[in-house]
Design an enzyme around this catalytic site. Structure first.
Site, PDB file in Angstrom:
ATOM      1  N   GLY A 233       0.831  -1.202   0.000  1.00 18.82           N
ATOM      2  CA  GLY A 233       0.000   0.000   0.000  1.00 18.82           C
ATOM      3  C   GLY A 233       0.861   1.245   0.000  1.00 18.82           C
ATOM      4  O   GLY A 233       2.059   1.190  -0.277  1.00 18.82           O
ATOM      5  N   ASN A 234       0.248   2.374   0.282  1.00 14.70           N
ATOM      6  CA  ASN A 234       1.010   3.623   0.359  1.00 14.70           C
ATOM      7  C   ASN A 234       0.397   4.519   1.429  1.00 14.70           C
ATOM      8  O   ASN A 234      -0.616   4.168   2.029  1.00 14.70           O
ATOM      9  CB  ASN A 234       1.059   4.309  -1.008  1.00 14.70           C
TER      10      ASN A 234
END
Ligand code: CTP
Length: 431
Positions: A233-234
């Site tokens: 993810g980020n």
């Protein structure tokens, strides 16, 4: 100088409200002050907020009420210091016995005392309390000390009190308080006429210039599964995309908000479509464009650029170690631009580019993606990027020099961006 101007026209007046039953009269004071031309910022102690809702004061003053000396403005300046520096006058009404004691001793643990201590502005104090409290030597002594600081005291009036008794202690008539504030500023120049030097005002009526529009916005980060519990993810919070959706809704648009992971509340008034992965976001974006009724696509989402080639159906054991083979995700924006180009009335296409260290690549990125507008920012800069309430962006309009915008709240960036989207649309329609 025009004589028609009232003494309070253009003045920045702070109204400090402390916890007496007379706090309900503070709403009338805001109305009187604003009618007299003042720009009013309300400060309330926690007890005052039990007697009258901050929302009432906020609605009347069109400014966020300040409740806590630790509170920061959206641009991270210290709220009460900005208010203290810009103030032309401070009216404390009603002032309780406790507050008089705190102020007399300089105990800055509530927002009203802290602001008075930090301000060179004249202070007008209107005590209101029970008659015996007002007559107590401690109260009298504190009032004399405040007079000694140069504060103007507007004595309370005789009349029925909240206790059922009759005595001295009723908050002075609002008209007397207004006159005292006018007298306090008489002959003095306005200290901070520039609105930017004051805490921000809440926007006046927002124009409904996007009524009838359909705007598709993406927000948040996608999460690409490694196994049922882990993902790539980020750090996107979704704040920027949500700010765009909220601004578009406020201006009358119908909004489809396609979102990955977010850490901010989503606007109920939008059509919300949850798309945890890039592949799901792609499907939702292309579906939203397929009706050919979208006026703009604003791709604020942080789409993962890579995903694991295979996602394990069961949780992977740590002992086995892990080497991930990644594949690039589809470029949703590029595909969306290609679809839009086939439409008779193509939507305005807006991309975002989060860079680190320099914006050298963004002009090329705007051209490569084929967007009408690209909003670029350096997320490594303080006050910009993930998880912050502010953003400093550069707008790329292909074929024109980059426009560096000053640091603003994400809501301000959103409105300014929508102004530009509107201009692109109007321009295209007139061709
Ligand atoms: N974007 C997209 N699909 C992807 C990756 C990004 O639609 N798979 C969109 C983003 O929502 C953003 C814009 O493309 O609006 C730019 O994203 P960015 O990650 O900066 O661009 P990339 O194409 O990934 O370019 P690079 O990897 O060179 O930075």
């Amino acid at each position: 100088m025009t004589e028609s101007r009232t003494p309070l026209a253009g003045r920045f007046v702070l109204l400090g409200v402390t916890g007496s039953i007379a706090a309900y009269k503070a709403a009338e004071l805001v109305r009187l002050l604003t009618t007299a031309g003042a720009d009013v910022q309300v400060l309330m102690t926690p007890t005052a907020a039990h007697f009258i809702g901050p929302l009432t004061m906020e609605t009347l003053s069109r400014r966020r009420v300040m409740l806590d000396p630790l509170e920061l403005l959206p641009d991270h300046r210290i709220g009460h210091i900005v208010a203290a520096d810009a103030a032309d006058a401070i009216l404390v009404a009603p002032a309780t016995a406790r507050w008089l004691g705190a102020m007399a001793n300089g105990l800055a643990d509530d927002i009203v005392t802290a602001t008075c201590l930090a301000s060179p502005a004249p202070v007008v104090v209107a005590p209101a309390m029970d008659g015996d409290m007002y007559a107590h030597p401690a109260t009298r002594h504190n009032i004399e000390r405040l007079r000694g600081y140069g504060y103007a005291i507007v004595e309370p009036e005789i009349g029925p009190l909240a206790s059922g008794q009759t005595g001295v202690g009723r908050l002075a008539d609002p008209a007397r308080l207004l006159a005292a504030v006018e007298a306090a500023v008489a002959g003095k120049p306005v200290r901070a006429p520039d609105p930017a030097a004051r805490p921000p005002a809440i926007d006046r009526a927002v124009p409904q210039d996007l009524a009838g529009w359909h705007i598709v916005v993406t927000a948040g980060g996608t999460a690409e599964p490694i196994d049922p519990v882990r993902y790539i993810g980020n750090r996107s919070s979704g704040r920027m995309g949500v700010a765009v959706a909220e601004a578009a809704l406020a201006r009358g648009a119908r909004v489809t908000l396609i979102h990955g992971q977010t850490s901010v509340p989503l606007p109920d008034a939008a059509q919300l479509i949850s798309t945890p992965t890039a592949a799901e976001m792609r499907t939702a974006v292309l579906a939203a464009l397929s009706d050919a009724d979208a006026d703009a696509l604003i791709m604020a989402a942080a789409v993962a650029d890579f995903r694991p080639k295979q996602s394990a159906p069961k949780k992977l054991a740590r002992a086995a170690g892990l080497t991930l083979e990644l594949e690039p995700t589809e470029d949703i924006l590029a595909e969306a631009v290609a679809v839009a180009r086939t439409q008779a009335r193509p939507p305005v296409m807006v991309g975002f580019a989060a860079e680190t260290g320099s914006l050298d690549r963004v002009a090329e990125k705007a051209a490569r993606k084929g967007v009408d507008l690209l909003v670029a920012n350096d997320v490594s800069e303080p006050g910009s990027g993930f998880g912050t309430d502010t953003n400093r962006v550069t707008l790329i309009v292909p074929g024109s020099p980059p426009e560096a915008w000053p640091q603003m709240s994400k809501s301000q960036v959103a409105h300014r961006l929508l102004d530009r989207v509107l201009a692109v649309r109007t321009d295209a329609a007139s061709r």
